[in-house]
Design a protein around this motif. Structure first.
Motif, PDB file in Angstrom:
ATOM      1  N   ARG A  23       0.831  -1.212   0.000  1.00  0.00           N
ATOM      2  CA  ARG A  23       0.000   0.000   0.000  1.00  0.00           C
ATOM      3  C   ARG A  23       0.867   1.265   0.000  1.00  0.00           C
ATOM      4  O   ARG A  23       0.361   2.360  -0.227  1.00  0.00           O
ATOM      5  CB  ARG A  23      -0.940   0.000   1.199  1.00  0.00           C
ATOM      6  CG  ARG A  23      -2.003  -1.088   1.114  1.00  0.00           C
ATOM      7  CD  ARG A  23      -3.024  -0.983   2.223  1.00  0.00           C
ATOM      8  NE  ARG A  23      -4.002  -2.039   2.139  1.00  0.00           N
ATOM      9  CZ  ARG A  23      -5.116  -2.009   1.403  1.00  0.00           C
ATOM     10  NH1 ARG A  23      -5.366  -0.925   0.661  1.00  0.00           N
ATOM     11  NH2 ARG A  23      -5.949  -3.013   1.399  1.00  0.00           N
ATOM     12  N   TYR A  24       2.152   1.086   0.274  1.00  0.00           N
ATOM     13  CA  TYR A  24       3.082   2.210   0.198  1.00  0.00           C
ATOM     14  C   TYR A  24       3.681   2.234  -1.208  1.00  0.00           C
ATOM     15  O   TYR A  24       4.305   1.255  -1.633  1.00  0.00           O
ATOM     16  CB  TYR A  24       4.193   2.059   1.233  1.00  0.00           C
ATOM     17  CG  TYR A  24       3.702   2.143   2.663  1.00  0.00           C
ATOM     18  CD1 TYR A  24       3.681   3.358   3.340  1.00  0.00           C
ATOM     19  CD2 TYR A  24       3.245   1.008   3.328  1.00  0.00           C
ATOM     20  CE1 TYR A  24       3.229   3.443   4.647  1.00  0.00           C
ATOM     21  CE2 TYR A  24       2.779   1.083   4.628  1.00  0.00           C
ATOM     22  CZ  TYR A  24       2.772   2.295   5.279  1.00  0.00           C
ATOM     23  OH  TYR A  24       2.314   2.371   6.569  1.00  0.00           O
ATOM     24  N   PRO A  25       3.518   3.325  -1.951  1.00  0.00           N
ATOM     25  CA  PRO A  25       4.010   3.362  -3.332  1.00  0.00           C
ATOM     26  C   PRO A  25       5.496   3.041  -3.459  1.00  0.00           C
ATOM     27  O   PRO A  25       5.900   2.321  -4.375  1.00  0.00           O
ATOM     28  CB  PRO A  25       3.709   4.804  -3.770  1.00  0.00           C
ATOM     29  CG  PRO A  25       2.548   5.220  -2.930  1.00  0.00           C
ATOM     30  CD  PRO A  25       2.761   4.559  -1.611  1.00  0.00           C
ATOM     31  N   ASP A  26       6.302   3.545  -2.534  1.00  0.00           N
ATOM     32  CA  ASP A  26       7.733   3.255  -2.641  1.00  0.00           C
ATOM     33  C   ASP A  26       8.013   1.792  -2.340  1.00  0.00           C
ATOM     34  O   ASP A  26       8.979   1.216  -2.856  1.00  0.00           O
ATOM     35  CB  ASP A  26       8.541   4.166  -1.715  1.00  0.00           C
ATOM     36  CG  ASP A  26       8.154   4.030  -0.255  1.00  0.00           C
ATOM     37  OD1 ASP A  26       7.063   3.479   0.033  1.00  0.00           O
ATOM     38  OD2 ASP A  26       8.924   4.491   0.613  1.00  0.00           O
ATOM     39  N   GLY A  27       7.168   1.160  -1.529  1.00  0.00           N
ATOM     40  CA  GLY A  27       7.324  -0.261  -1.264  1.00  0.00           C
ATOM     41  C   GLY A  27       6.973  -1.089  -2.494  1.00  0.00           C
ATOM     42  O   GLY A  27       7.706  -2.007  -2.866  1.00  0.00           O
ATOM     43  N   ALA A  28       5.832  -0.757  -3.124  1.00  0.00           N
ATOM     44  CA  ALA A  28       5.429  -1.484  -4.330  1.00  0.00           C
ATOM     45  C   ALA A  28       6.448  -1.321  -5.448  1.00  0.00           C
ATOM     46  O   ALA A  28       6.643  -2.221  -6.264  1.00  0.00           O
ATOM     47  CB  ALA A  28       4.060  -0.990  -4.786  1.00  0.00           C
ATOM     48  N   ALA A  29       7.130  -0.182  -5.464  1.00  0.00           N
ATOM     49  CA  ALA A  29       8.074   0.095  -6.542  1.00  0.00           C
ATOM     50  C   ALA A  29       9.352  -0.722  -6.441  1.00  0.00           C
ATOM     51  O   ALA A  29      10.062  -0.892  -7.444  1.00  0.00           O
ATOM     52  CB  ALA A  29       8.416   1.588  -6.561  1.00  0.00           C
ATOM     53  N   VAL A  30       9.676  -1.221  -5.251  1.00  0.00           N
ATOM     54  CA  VAL A  30      10.962  -1.917  -5.083  1.00  0.00           C
ATOM     55  C   VAL A  30      10.815  -3.428  -4.953  1.00  0.00           C
ATOM     56  O   VAL A  30      11.815  -4.122  -4.778  1.00  0.00           O
ATOM     57  CB  VAL A  30      11.727  -1.374  -3.855  1.00  0.00           C
ATOM     58  CG1 VAL A  30      12.064   0.093  -4.030  1.00  0.00           C
ATOM     59  CG2 VAL A  30      10.943  -1.603  -2.565  1.00  0.00           C
ATOM     60  N   VAL A  31       9.586  -3.957  -5.020  1.00  0.00           N
ATOM     61  CA  VAL A  31       9.389  -5.407  -4.944  1.00  0.00           C
ATOM     62  C   VAL A  31       9.161  -5.925  -6.358  1.00  0.00           C
ATOM     63  O   VAL A  31       8.078  -5.791  -6.907  1.00  0.00           O
ATOM     64  CB  VAL A  31       8.194  -5.768  -4.041  1.00  0.00           C
ATOM     65  CG1 VAL A  31       7.995  -7.284  -3.995  1.00  0.00           C
ATOM     66  CG2 VAL A  31       8.415  -5.239  -2.636  1.00  0.00           C
TER      67      VAL A  31
END
Length: 241
Positions: free
Chosen positions: A103-111
């Protein structure tokens, strides 16, 4: 010359002096006992006060909640070779990623879709999940722990994943000739359809090469990877010894 008191036969001045000294000593002893008794007059009250204080301290100790022990997070790198347990562990992690981390955009971007092929990434996300649970759901959950998770722990994992695997993809793990070279869209939890296959590999032969990712199914809707992993229909596709 000292005169002897009348009516007392014989004796000497020394005898008279000894009697006076004896009486004086007795008087001093009586006075000492009197003072000691006066000091003991308030003792029962002081003992009662001390008993009440001890009882209050005991109640206070009982009222203080026990300090929770340290939160123990399972390790993917040192996980036991139990395939069923590892499948359950990845199932739990995928659910948490879907509910919280992605749900965190920066989290989704790095997985990346191939995160399951990176044991160090699984380890990072696994401990981060347990840190989140300790902060929000554990016996010692607190605003301070939640703040630390948001301010330090989650950004730290994001930063490391961005450096190590953010540019990776499933095709980089595909070495079989003729396989598709371009992944077809990310699922809400990237690559979760391979969780069962990865769990079997990690349980039985983690020192061998991992199973090759299965070719993308163009008919598979986004998010199907999660349901197939959760229902166990992913089987052991791509698993070969």
């Amino acid at each position: 010359m000292t005169r002897r008191p009348s009516g007392q036969p014989g004796g000497t001045d020394g005898d008279e002096f000894a009697r006076v000294e004896a009486l004086a000593g007795l008087a001093r002893e009586v006075d000492g006992l009197r003072r000691g008794l006066e000091a003991l007059v308030g003792t029962p009250t002081r003992v009662d006060d001390l008993a009440r204080t001890v009882a209050q301290l005991a109640d206070a100790v009982v009222a203080v909640p026990a300090r929770p022990g340290p939160t123990v997070a399972p390790s993917w790198l040192a996980a036991p070779t139990d395939s069923e347990a590892l499948v359950a562990l990845l199932d739990e992690l995928c659910r948490w990623l879907y509910a919280v981390f992605l749900r965190y955009p920066d989290g989704a971007a790095v997985v990346p879709e191939c995160w399951l092929w990176h044991p160090d990434v699984v380890e990072e996300l696994l401990w981060l999940m347990h840190a989140w649970r300790a902060a929000y759901e554990g016996r010692g959950a607190s605003v301070q722990l939640a703040g630390d998770w948001h301010d330090r722990q989650r950004p730290g994992v994001v930063r490391r994943l961005k450096t190590s695997v953010a540019s990776c993809s499933r095709e980089r793990h595909q070495t079989r000739p003729g396989w598709n070279s371009a992944p077809l869209g990310a699922t809400p939890v990237p690559g979760a359809d391979a969780a069962t296959s990865i769990a079997w590999w990690w349980a039985a032969a983690r020192d061998d090469a991992p199973p090759e990712p299965a070719a993308e199914d163009t008919n598979r809707p986004n998010g199907a990877g999660i349901s197939t992993a959760m229902n166990g229909t992913g089987g052991r596709e791509g698993w070969s010894r």
